[in-house]
Design a protein around this motif. Structure first.
Motif, PDB file in Angstrom:
ATOM      1  N   GLN A 133       7.524   5.860  -4.595  1.00 23.69           N
ATOM      2  CA  GLN A 133       8.252   6.889  -3.850  1.00 23.69           C
ATOM      3  C   GLN A 133       8.199   6.649  -2.342  1.00 23.69           C
ATOM      4  N   GLY A 134       7.585   5.514  -1.955  1.00 26.63           N
ATOM      5  CA  GLY A 134       7.471   5.212  -0.535  1.00 26.63           C
ATOM      6  C   GLY A 134       6.355   5.951   0.166  1.00 26.63           C
ATOM      7  N   GLU A 135       5.471   6.616  -0.596  1.00 24.03           N
ATOM      8  CA  GLU A 135       4.340   7.337  -0.033  1.00 24.03           C
ATOM      9  C   GLU A 135       3.113   6.421   0.019  1.00 24.03           C
ATOM     10  N   ILE A 136       2.310   6.598   1.059  1.00 26.37           N
ATOM     11  CA  ILE A 136       1.103   5.783   1.200  1.00 26.37           C
ATOM     12  C   ILE A 136       0.105   6.144   0.111  1.00 26.37           C
ATOM     13  N   ILE A 137      -0.403   5.135  -0.574  1.00 26.22           N
ATOM     14  CA  ILE A 137      -1.423   5.336  -1.605  1.00 26.22           C
ATOM     15  C   ILE A 137      -2.701   5.851  -0.928  1.00 26.22           C
ATOM     16  N   PRO A 138      -3.307   6.906  -1.444  1.00 26.50           N
ATOM     17  CA  PRO A 138      -4.525   7.434  -0.821  1.00 26.50           C
ATOM     18  C   PRO A 138      -5.566   6.346  -0.592  1.00 26.50           C
ATOM     19  N   PHE A 166       0.812  -1.218   0.000  1.00 25.14           N
ATOM     20  CA  PHE A 166       0.000   0.000   0.000  1.00 25.14           C
ATOM     21  C   PHE A 166       0.848   1.272   0.000  1.00 25.14           C
ATOM     22  N   VAL A 167       2.121   1.159  -0.419  1.00 31.03           N
ATOM     23  CA  VAL A 167       2.934   2.360  -0.635  1.00 31.03           C
ATOM     24  C   VAL A 167       3.363   2.387  -2.096  1.00 31.03           C
ATOM     25  N   ASP A 168       3.551   3.591  -2.630  1.00 25.81           N
ATOM     26  CA  ASP A 168       3.903   3.721  -4.037  1.00 25.81           C
ATOM     27  C   ASP A 168       5.422   3.661  -4.226  1.00 25.81           C
TER      28      ASP A 168
END
Length: 561
Positions: free
Chosen positions: A106-111, A102-104
């Protein structure tokens, strides 16, 4: 006698939501499901039989909340053996699941809205196997017979009620293409009063009647599930369905003011967190305050904040991780945590504690999860039933968020869950996604005992607010001595790890102002919290009281004889 009027929903019917009986009681969030459960009891069925029939009925009447594509915890109290078991049909992750799902890049959490409506959100459903196992151990009727009323209901059609209409209006964006054909014909959501026939769901039920639930996990229905999930980018396989297994669990047990309480056990954190909140409150003699006092709201809020700080840190699937459950529930740890309650201000020092020092399991790293303002509340459903022999079923079942993943199985008419989003989005903690693992839940089907006899059974939907709804109702009954319906309807508040207190219309505005002066923040508008269904037992007078929550259509029916 003048009937009390409850305002949480102007469309709920008071007289259908309370009942008195002597030989049985059925309470569910939809009157048609309640009626189906009642008929099973009248025909000689027991509580487990009735519960199975109700669960299938709710798949027709509340498909946005529950169904065969979801999961559930079915707590069963057997009067003869005086045992309480949980038939745990919680969902499991497919073998292709992984911690960073569930992270993209770039290591950011997918909305949340994005990640919860993909095929990768779908977990392996378990409610059918939980019902099957409970029937095998305690049932007196066949699965085929118990499915039949709901199959007929799906074939004949039923009208859209205000609850379905409201859910469609608020969450129709979650629906995938197949579901839109049924629930948004012509591109507009169904209206209240529209008659909906569910031929594809009826087909599924008829197949289950004829072939048994095995076809859901290995037959034609299984093929359709896997095909649909893969079309939506998911990675569930036939092997995942075939290998699914339930567990039969001991409840989480605790005590509160002379009552023994059985609630849901891990991988649901609901029961232990509920019991911890009650233990934090126990020594404060909360009955000395008014039910609408700032002191009560303060104690409720801080106890929730303390318990939830531990809930988000220390729970996982017991098949995969060691948890400090002994430490979390120890008297020494509860007393340590109780010192955070100061009656002065919102205590900014509230954070997860150190239960490891009161436990023997190896300490694990806590990975903080970011607060997601846009994360939607899960919905779920709860129902409860008791029979002429004194058996009880308290069941919380779900497809997770409204309409689950939004993915309907093509040609079979049921929604698939999005329960993999109950794993931590940020990996590294006890609740990270892993193959075959069950995500942490907050479901809390509960039975309260006095002198070893059940005196109350209840539960609620609502994601984390389940815990708040259940413990507040218990306090209203035990401490404030409210009648059951009043205990359910008393306006609730909720706070976990976010900055805002959610509140229901009807809380005392002066008390709210007092808490705001103490540093608390309240959501701008009131909202509905939970949907409690409950049964209370008066052994002395041979009476059984049932009450449904007015936040849905709800129905309670008592049996005499």
């Amino acid at each position: 006698m003048v009937q009390k009027q409850y305002k949480r929903s102007e469309k709920s019917s008071y007289d259908k939501q309370t009942a008195v009986g002597t030989t049985g009681m059925v309470v569910s969030p939809h009157p048609v499901a309640t009626e189906i459960g009642k008929k099973v009891l009248i025909d000689g069925g027991n509580a487990v039989d009735a519960a199975v029939a109700i669960q299938f009925a709710l798949n027709v009447t509340e498909p946005m909340m529950t169904g065969v594509g979801g999961s559930g915890f079915m707590m069963v109290y057997n009067r003869d053996s005086k045992t309480t078991k949980i038939f745990n049909g919680h969902s499991r992750a497919p073998q292709a699941a992984y911690p960073e799902m569930f992270v993209d890049e770039q290591g950011e959490i997918i909305p949340f809205r994005d990640r919860s409506t993909r095929g990768t959100a779908v977990a392996v459903p378990g409610i059918l196997k939980a019902m099957d196992a409970a029937l095998e151990e305690y049932g007196s009727k066949t699965m085929a017979d118990l499915i039949d009323p709901s199959a007929k209901l799906a074939e004949e059609g039923m009208s859209v009620n205000w609850v379905m209409k409201k859910t469609l209006d608020n969450f129709h964006y979650r629906l995938g293409d197949e579901a839109r054909k049924l629930y948004m014909p012509g591109g507009e959501p169904l209206r209240e009063g529209d008659i909906v026939k569910k031929e594809h769901l009826a087909k599924t039920f008829r197949i289950l009647q004829k072939e048994g639930i095995g076809c859901f996990y290995e037959g034609d229905i299984a093929d359709a599930i896997i095909s649909t999930v893969k079309e939506q980018g998911g990675f569930m396989t036939h092997s995942d369905l075939k290998s699914y297994r339930i567990s039969i669990d001991e409840p989480a047990w605790g005590d509160y003011k002379g009552h023994k309480i059985a609630s849901c056990n891990v991988p649901s954190a609901g029961g232990t967190t509920l019991l911890n909140i009650l233990k934090l409150l126990e020594t404060f003699n909360i009955e000395q305050y008014s039910p609408k006092s700032w002191e009560k709201y303060y104690l409720f809020t801080e106890a929730m904040r303390i318990a939830f700080a531990d809930k988000v840190s220390y729970f996982g699937d017991p098949d995969f991780v060691d948890m400090p459950l002994k430490g979390l529930t120890s008297e020494e740890y509860i007393e340590e945590r109780r010192k955070l309650l100061n009656f002065e201000r919102r205590n900014d020092a509230v954070d997860f504690g150190n239960p490891w020092k009161y436990d023997s399991v190896k300490e694990q790293t806590v990975v903080r999860q970011p607060f997601e303002k846009e994360r939607e509340r899960s919905e779920t459903t709860h129902f409860t039933v008791t029979d002429q022999w004194g058996n009880i079923v308290s069941c919380t079942s779900t497809v997770e968020h409204p309409f689950g993943s939004g993915i309907m199985v093509k040609g079979y008419g049921f929604m698939l869950n999005n329960e993999l989003t109950d794993f931590d989005a940020m990996p590294g903690g006890l609740n990270q996604a892993e193959p075959g693992k069950r995500p942490v839940s907050c479901k809390s089907p509960t039975i309260v005992f006095k002198d070893d006899d059940p005196v109350l059974t209840l539960g609620s939907p609502g994601g984390p607010t389940i815990i708040g709804s259940v413990f507040e109702t218990i306090v209203n009954v035990i401490d404030f001595k409210m009648e059951l319906k009043d205990a359910i309807e008393e306006p609730r508040i909720f706070n976990a790890n976010g900055p805002l207190i959610w509140w229901e219309g009807g809380i005392d505005m002066e008390a709210k102002g007092n808490l705001e002066a103490m540093g608390y923040e309240f959501a701008d508008d009131a909202l509905v919290i939970g949907n409690v269904q409950a049964i209370q037992f008066d052994r002395e007078n041979n009476r059984i009281y049932g009450a449904a929550d007015s936040s849905r259509e709800g129905g309670a029916i008592g049996l005499e004889g």
